[in-house]
Scaffold this motif. Sequence first.
Motif, PDB file in Angstrom:
ATOM      1  N   TRP A   1       0.833  -1.202   0.000  1.00  0.00           N
ATOM      2  CA  TRP A   1       0.000   0.000   0.000  1.00  0.00           C
ATOM      3  C   TRP A   1       0.873   1.259   0.000  1.00  0.00           C
ATOM      4  N   ALA A   2       1.942   1.243   0.796  1.00  0.00           N
ATOM      5  CA  ALA A   2       2.825   2.413   0.876  1.00  0.00           C
ATOM      6  C   ALA A   2       3.490   2.690  -0.469  1.00  0.00           C
ATOM      7  N   GLU A   3       3.856   1.644  -1.194  1.00  0.00           N
ATOM      8  CA  GLU A   3       4.450   1.839  -2.525  1.00  0.00           C
ATOM      9  C   GLU A   3       3.461   2.520  -3.471  1.00  0.00           C
ATOM     10  N   ALA A   4       2.200   2.081  -3.428  1.00  0.00           N
ATOM     11  CA  ALA A   4       1.177   2.704  -4.277  1.00  0.00           C
ATOM     12  C   ALA A   4       0.910   4.140  -3.855  1.00  0.00           C
ATOM     13  N   GLU A   5       0.939   4.391  -2.566  1.00  0.00           N
ATOM     14  CA  GLU A   5       0.667   5.750  -2.078  1.00  0.00           C
ATOM     15  C   GLU A   5       1.787   6.719  -2.435  1.00  0.00           C
ATOM     16  N   THR A   6       3.031   6.262  -2.406  1.00  0.00           N
ATOM     17  CA  THR A   6       4.125   7.154  -2.818  1.00  0.00           C
ATOM     18  C   THR A   6       3.976   7.540  -4.289  1.00  0.00           C
ATOM     19  N   GLN A   7       3.516   6.624  -5.124  1.00  0.00           N
ATOM     20  CA  GLN A   7       3.275   6.958  -6.526  1.00  0.00           C
ATOM     21  C   GLN A   7       2.150   7.970  -6.663  1.00  0.00           C
ATOM     22  N   ARG A   8       1.086   7.811  -5.871  1.00  0.00           N
ATOM     23  CA  ARG A   8      -0.022   8.777  -5.931  1.00  0.00           C
ATOM     24  C   ARG A   8       0.429  10.159  -5.491  1.00  0.00           C
TER      25      ARG A   8
ATOM     26  N   THR B   1      11.161   5.199  -1.639  1.00  0.00           N
ATOM     27  CA  THR B   1      12.254   4.879  -0.724  1.00  0.00           C
ATOM     28  C   THR B   1      11.680   4.428   0.617  1.00  0.00           C
ATOM     29  N   PRO B   2      12.476   3.706   1.429  1.00  0.00           N
ATOM     30  CA  PRO B   2      11.977   3.301   2.757  1.00  0.00           C
ATOM     31  C   PRO B   2      11.523   4.485   3.600  1.00  0.00           C
ATOM     32  N   GLU B   3      12.242   5.612   3.479  1.00  0.00           N
ATOM     33  CA  GLU B   3      11.865   6.794   4.256  1.00  0.00           C
ATOM     34  C   GLU B   3      10.496   7.321   3.838  1.00  0.00           C
ATOM     35  N   ASN B   4      10.245   7.364   2.529  1.00  0.00           N
ATOM     36  CA  ASN B   4       8.948   7.859   2.047  1.00  0.00           C
ATOM     37  C   ASN B   4       7.823   6.875   2.355  1.00  0.00           C
ATOM     38  N   LYS B   5       8.128   5.587   2.329  1.00  0.00           N
ATOM     39  CA  LYS B   5       7.114   4.592   2.691  1.00  0.00           C
ATOM     40  C   LYS B   5       6.706   4.768   4.150  1.00  0.00           C
TER      41      LYS B   5
ATOM     42  N   GLN C   1      14.862  -5.942   7.783  1.00  0.00           N
ATOM     43  CA  GLN C   1      15.679  -5.588   6.623  1.00  0.00           C
ATOM     44  C   GLN C   1      14.975  -4.616   5.658  1.00  0.00           C
ATOM     45  N   SER C   2      13.777  -4.193   6.007  1.00  0.00           N
ATOM     46  CA  SER C   2      12.993  -3.362   5.088  1.00  0.00           C
ATOM     47  C   SER C   2      13.482  -1.920   5.024  1.00  0.00           C
ATOM     48  N   GLY C   3      14.151  -1.470   6.076  1.00  0.00           N
ATOM     49  CA  GLY C   3      14.561  -0.076   6.138  1.00  0.00           C
ATOM     50  C   GLY C   3      13.464   0.859   6.601  1.00  0.00           C
ATOM     51  N   ILE C   4      12.249   0.341   6.796  1.00  0.00           N
ATOM     52  CA  ILE C   4      11.127   1.178   7.239  1.00  0.00           C
ATOM     53  C   ILE C   4      11.209   1.448   8.737  1.00  0.00           C
ATOM     54  N   LEU C   5      11.686   0.468   9.503  1.00  0.00           N
ATOM     55  CA  LEU C   5      11.871   0.656  10.944  1.00  0.00           C
ATOM     56  C   LEU C   5      13.209   1.318  11.217  1.00  0.00           C
ATOM     57  N   THR C   6      13.256   2.081  12.299  1.00  0.00           N
ATOM     58  CA  THR C   6      14.520   2.699  12.696  1.00  0.00           C
ATOM     59  C   THR C   6      15.425   1.656  13.342  1.00  0.00           C
ATOM     60  N   ASP C   7      16.705   1.975  13.460  1.00  0.00           N
ATOM     61  CA  ASP C   7      17.648   1.044  14.090  1.00  0.00           C
ATOM     62  C   ASP C   7      17.261   0.780  15.535  1.00  0.00           C
ATOM     63  N   ARG C   8      16.811   1.795  16.230  1.00  0.00           N
ATOM     64  CA  ARG C   8      16.436   1.612  17.632  1.00  0.00           C
ATOM     65  C   ARG C   8      15.243   0.668  17.750  1.00  0.00           C
ATOM     66  N   GLU C   9      14.256   0.807  16.840  1.00  0.00           N
ATOM     67  CA  GLU C   9      13.091  -0.076  16.857  1.00  0.00           C
ATOM     68  C   GLU C   9      13.489  -1.526  16.567  1.00  0.00           C
ATOM     69  N   VAL C  10      14.405  -1.727  15.623  1.00  0.00           N
ATOM     70  CA  VAL C  10      14.845  -3.075  15.280  1.00  0.00           C
ATOM     71  C   VAL C  10      15.538  -3.727  16.469  1.00  0.00           C
ATOM     72  N   VAL C  11      16.409  -2.984  17.149  1.00  0.00           N
ATOM     73  CA  VAL C  11      17.143  -3.524  18.299  1.00  0.00           C
ATOM     74  C   VAL C  11      16.194  -3.888  19.436  1.00  0.00           C
ATOM     75  N   SER C  12      15.256  -2.994  19.738  1.00  0.00           N
ATOM     76  CA  SER C  12      14.336  -3.258  20.846  1.00  0.00           C
ATOM     77  C   SER C  12      13.453  -4.469  20.561  1.00  0.00           C
TER      78      SER C  12
END
Length: 555
Positions: free
Chosen positions: A319-326, A332-336, A363-374
């Motif tokens: 859904w995020a990929e489609a929304e970035t196009q709209r 990019t992961p940041e825009n998603k 591995q998606s890059g959507i979560l921050t490093d801190r979120e992944v670690v926790s």
Amino acid sequence: MRCCACLFQQSLQCSPSKMAAGESNSRSSCLNLSTPGPLGNAQASNGVHSAPAGNAGSGAAAGGLNRTTGSTNPQPGLDSDVAVRATPSAQHQARQAAGQSAAVAAAAANVESPGGSASNMTTSSSACSADTAAISSSLPGSPASVLVYREPVYNWQATKSTVKERFALAVGSAVFDAMFNGGMATTSTEIELPDVEPAAFLALLKFLYSDEVQIGPETVMTTLYTAKKYAVPALEAHCVEFLKKNLRADNAFMLLTQARLFDEPQLASLCLENIDKNTADALAAEGFTDIDLDTLMAVLERDTLGVREVRLFGAAVRWAEAETQRQQLQPTPENKRRVLGKALGLIRFPLMTIEEFAAGPAQSGILTDREVVSLFLHFTVNPKPHVEFIDRPRCCLRGKECSITRFGQVESRWGYSGTSDRIRFSVNRRIFVVGFGLYGSIHGPTDYQVNIQIIHTDSNTVLGQNDTGFSCDGTANTFRVMFKEPVEILPSVNYIACATLKGPDSHYGTKGMRKVTHEAPATGTKTCFTFCYAAGNNNGTSVEDGQIPEVIFYT
């Protein structure tokens, strides 16, 4: 008798000069009327049927009309060489014709006396009155009376006795079709359509005047909008009922968006229930990526979705990929993450297995490093650190959560050495077990590491499990430990409830009951559990004493 319409072109060949000279002409003359009839039907032309041609010459010589003396008074709109007269008998005939159909103009007649005397041609001044709607013409030189006759037009309303029947017929006509598909010009004005789809407005009119409902998959939403705009709740109800009957997993998200837009809570509820039951199919449908953010959030926050959390995350990324196009952004992961906004926080990452999380979200890059670690710490250590994501399990079941307690009293102390507490049970009706209630520490607030399972006794198959943890407060209360997904339990089949705890000594239950019945307050439905001793190493748990005091389920 030849049709007047057929002779119209022939009559044009009979010039006034030839008729004035008394020239014989065996062809009948026609007077064409261009006035349109109802719904644009052209009225039939007037047919003039003359006396035999052999009398024409004598009539002209003996008593023909005198064009040079001005004794005649031509009617406006007709040839000035042709005088119009009508006798009372002709008027009577016209009135009879007019009485047969209001939509047909009456016939009129011109009678010329054989003697040709002016006194014999005197007529009533009412010959041209409006009530006769008569048009008559004179053939110069004709010694005999001539009746001008016009074929009746097609009266489209003649056989329709009610407004409903007439309107139903009119709606299907070509004129209406033109009017409500872009507008129709008339001689004085142009019909302007309201600010709705023409087909939907036409369906509204037809419903109002004939009670007929004309909706289909392509027009139902615009018709629903039109019915709401013009406050026609009966047609609105028909549209909603049509959508209910055609609700499927592959269009549930699209209809949910429309139901929220048109403020149809009943339809929205049905769409959500369909998504709960068929979550995977609904997420895979093409229309899912077209929904708005609010609709996405309304779905992600539900506890009743029947799909694993990792699949929900994958759908949210699509859904995020489609929304970035709209929004004309790079995917990019940041825009998603940006377009997902608060919806990202509704994905319950703690419900994933560590393998699912590591292979996907980490591995998606959507979560921050801190979120992944926790989250990795949440999966691997005890006590578990706080995470910003919901860890409450989802359950793809509707209705109210139920639970039964199999012990009548609580005691202390119950120890753990890595051996599982186990109890066998069966039920009298189909249910879905979503978790257990377990006893906690007798030494105050403590964290436990636990693995819970439900095993099919005959096949020794693990039907559901979860490696997790829980915190207790040192009281004799039970503490909820939930499965990642509901486990279906069939009637009269033996299952084993199993819990393997790591932690200090806990409370335990005594005065256990072999049969425990739960009765639903609203319906009176009874669910009966029967508990039995589980053979093998069970850490001492039995029907009378031990751990696993509660079973949490949905019917």
